[in-house]
Motif scaffolding. Structure first.
Motif, PDB file in Angstrom:
ATOM      1  N   UNK A  38       0.977  -1.035   0.171  1.00  0.00           N
ATOM      2  CA  UNK A  38      -0.110   0.065  -0.090  1.00  0.00           C
ATOM      3  C   UNK A  38       0.887   1.261  -0.116  1.00  0.00           C
ATOM      4  N   UNK A  39       0.765   2.135  -1.214  1.00  0.00           N
ATOM      5  CA  UNK A  39       1.322   3.303  -0.890  1.00  0.00           C
ATOM      6  C   UNK A  39       0.241   4.482  -0.620  1.00  0.00           C
ATOM      7  N   UNK A  40       1.036   5.361   0.316  1.00  0.00           N
ATOM      8  CA  UNK A  40      -0.033   6.336   0.944  1.00  0.00           C
ATOM      9  C   UNK A  40       0.698   7.628   0.850  1.00  0.00           C
ATOM     10  N   UNK A  41      -0.031   8.804   0.712  1.00  0.00           N
ATOM     11  CA  UNK A  41       0.743  10.216   0.789  1.00  0.00           C
ATOM     12  C   UNK A  41       0.146  10.775   1.922  1.00  0.00           C
ATOM     13  N   UNK A  42       1.019  11.399   2.902  1.00  0.00           N
ATOM     14  CA  UNK A  42       0.608  12.088   4.138  1.00  0.00           C
ATOM     15  C   UNK A  42       1.398  13.120   4.212  1.00  0.00           C
ATOM     16  N   UNK A  43       0.906  14.413   3.956  1.00  0.00           N
ATOM     17  CA  UNK A  43       1.741  15.663   3.869  1.00  0.00           C
ATOM     18  C   UNK A  43       2.629  15.458   2.946  1.00  0.00           C
ATOM     19  N   UNK A  44       3.963  15.700   3.338  1.00  0.00           N
ATOM     20  CA  UNK A  44       5.038  15.835   2.268  1.00  0.00           C
ATOM     21  C   UNK A  44       5.632  14.553   2.056  1.00  0.00           C
ATOM     22  N   UNK A  45       5.097  13.551   2.769  1.00  0.00           N
ATOM     23  CA  UNK A  45       5.559  12.229   2.640  1.00  0.00           C
ATOM     24  C   UNK A  45       4.827  11.101   1.777  1.00  0.00           C
ATOM     25  N   UNK A  46       5.578  10.440   1.234  1.00  0.00           N
ATOM     26  CA  UNK A  46       5.351   9.248   0.158  1.00  0.00           C
ATOM     27  C   UNK A  46       5.797   7.985   1.072  1.00  0.00           C
ATOM     28  N   UNK A  47       4.829   6.948   1.604  1.00  0.00           N
ATOM     29  CA  UNK A  47       5.175   6.088   2.333  1.00  0.00           C
ATOM     30  C   UNK A  47       4.714   4.632   1.614  1.00  0.00           C
ATOM     31  N   UNK A  48       5.509   3.694   1.712  1.00  0.00           N
ATOM     32  CA  UNK A  48       5.015   2.154   1.331  1.00  0.00           C
ATOM     33  C   UNK A  48       4.905   1.314   2.354  1.00  0.00           C
ATOM     34  N   UNK A  49       3.911   0.744   2.622  1.00  0.00           N
ATOM     35  CA  UNK A  49       3.920  -0.244   3.584  1.00  0.00           C
ATOM     36  C   UNK A  49       3.176  -1.604   3.408  1.00  0.00           C
ATOM     37  N   UNK A  50       3.396  -2.605   4.106  1.00  0.00           N
ATOM     38  CA  UNK A  50       2.930  -3.984   3.963  1.00  0.00           C
ATOM     39  C   UNK A  50       2.465  -4.479   5.200  1.00  0.00           C
ATOM     40  N   UNK A  51       1.570  -5.749   5.004  1.00  0.00           N
ATOM     41  CA  UNK A  51       1.064  -5.951   6.385  1.00  0.00           C
ATOM     42  C   UNK A  51       1.324  -7.562   6.443  1.00  0.00           C
ATOM     43  N   UNK A  52       1.261  -8.025   7.737  1.00  0.00           N
ATOM     44  CA  UNK A  52       1.501  -9.254   7.867  1.00  0.00           C
ATOM     45  C   UNK A  52       2.467  -9.946   8.099  1.00  0.00           C
TER      46      UNK A  52
END
Length: 401
Positions: free
Chosen positions: A387-401
């Motif tokens: 999952x890629x998400x944008x939050x403010x000035x940040x681009x972050x990629x996370x995974x779960x499990x």
């Protein structure tokens, strides 16, 4: 009739007074190859082979559940939207200054910058980035389509940093959506209308709008922020926005065929399940922000309260082949993984640097674990893609499990 909204809505991208366009037109434009200058502040990326990361204290972010941080890219400008490329090797991010930058998912490096002279002369935040759904009939084209507050829709071939064509609308264009099978896309904006285009011919086919008949709801009366096609129909789509109404359209009908109310949308918070029978709504409101609706009758099936953290939602999607949904918004600046059946939050990231305006799905990192038929599968977390998400000035990629 001038479009009006019924209640105070969430923050939206600012517009430019110089951005007004005289008429709708299509032009072919080309851009110079420009390298970004100090746009990236910091990059923290883990290789895909690493299963777990410990970024749990990064800028006071609070992680709940099995959250794996794969990449954090901090920039010096606010990001409005993001989208994986067709091969998911890169991710495009749209900024408030009208620029689009593509980042390598492996190392976080900026590989391409998409910005032409028009974007510099008439700056407007990027409101959406999409690409045509990949299938056997539609192979990878290495192109993306983007919309801007100044009314432009631009098609880019990012391998060569070139703009193939530009469509100009006389309005603030707030988003776009591709047809799942045909070479068509829909744009929507602040004039309460949806425009459908043929991508190959680069022509406008039709417009969806209200008849404005008194006492009849057959279209929108204010800004539109979300649109999605029914995956099981060639002709049906839904949309939502500031007027608290989700409208169901059929391109064979002159006006909307049905609707349901009570959903205040400020982002891409609409989604269909795979059979096309139920609708997920993630709305920008204090209460009843996550709801499931029956598409056939337009009646509410259930309201989901997954935890005690109030959050006005901008975006949300159903995870394919699971009973999970992922949504994000403002206030608590929270990203949630919600189990629809259990009505609970499986994983979450709270206290992000800014509101979660947009999310996008990549590929599933792990092969699904084989579970014997005698055992009941308890969790579907490992079926969630990156999952890629944008939050403010940040681009972050996370995974779960």
């Amino acid at each position: 009739m001038e479009p009006q909204r019924r209640k105070v809505a969430g923050p939206v991208a600012p517009s430019s007074m110089k951005a007004a366009r005289k008429s709708f037109m299509v032009t072919n434009t080309y851009v110079k190859n420009l390298t970004p200058d100090k746009e990236i502040v910091a990059v923290h990326t883990s290789a895909p082979s690493i299963e777990y990361r410990s970024h749990h204290s990064a800028q006071n972010q609070i992680y709940q559940g099995e959250v794996n941080v794969l990449s954090i890219i901090d920039t010096n400008k606010d990001i409005m939207c993001c989208k994986y490329t067709e091969d998911t090797r890169e991710i495009a991010a749209g900024f408030t200054d009208g620029s689009i930058r593509l980042f390598d998912c492996m190392n976080g490096n900026c590989t391409h910058t998409l910005m032409d002279d028009e974007c510099r002369s008439y700056p407007g935040p990027v409101t959406a980035i999409k690409h045509r759904p990949v299938s056997k009939a539609h192979p990878i084209s290495n192109t993306i389509l983007s919309s801007y507050v100044n009314g432009c829709i631009k098609c880019w071939t990012y391998k060569y940093n070139q703009c193939i064509y530009t469509i100009r609308e006389k309005r603030q264009t707030l988003g776009l959506c591709y047809h799942p099978r045909f070479t068509k896309f829909v744009t929507y904006g602040d004039d309460a209308k949806l425009n459908m285009y043929d991508e190959e011919a680069q022509t406008q086919e039709r417009t969806f709008y209200s008849s404005q008949r008194k006492g009849i709801i057959d279209g929108h009366t204010s800004r539109i922020f979300a649109c999605v096609f029914n995956p099981k129909s060639h002709h049906e789509l839904i949309s939502g926005g500031w007027d608290d109404v989700v409208v169901c359209w059929d391109d064979r009908q002159p006006f909307a065929t049905k609707y349901f109310t009570g959903v205040h949308m400020c982002g891409e918070g609409l989604d269909f399940d795979k059979p096309g029978k139920q609708i997920l709504t993630c709305s920008w409101q204090d209460k009843d922000s996550i709801q499931i609706w029956d598409y056939g009758s337009c009646k509410l099936i259930e309201t989901i309260v997954p935890d005690n953290h109030n959050c006005k939602l901008y975006c949300g999607k159903l995870v394919p082949q699971t009973n999970l949904a992922i949504c994000g918004g403002s206030d608590a600046n929270i990203l949630r993984v919600v189990d629809i059946n259990l009505k609970m939050t499986e994983c979450s990231i709270r206290n992000n640097p800014g509101a979660i305006y947009c999310i996008d799905f990549g590929t599933v990192r792990r092969k699904p674990t084989k579970v014997p038929d005698t055992y009941k599968k308890v969790s579907e977390i490992q079926s969630i893609p990156r999952v890629a998400l944008v939050t403010g000035k940040r681009l972050q990629i996370v995974d779960f499990g």
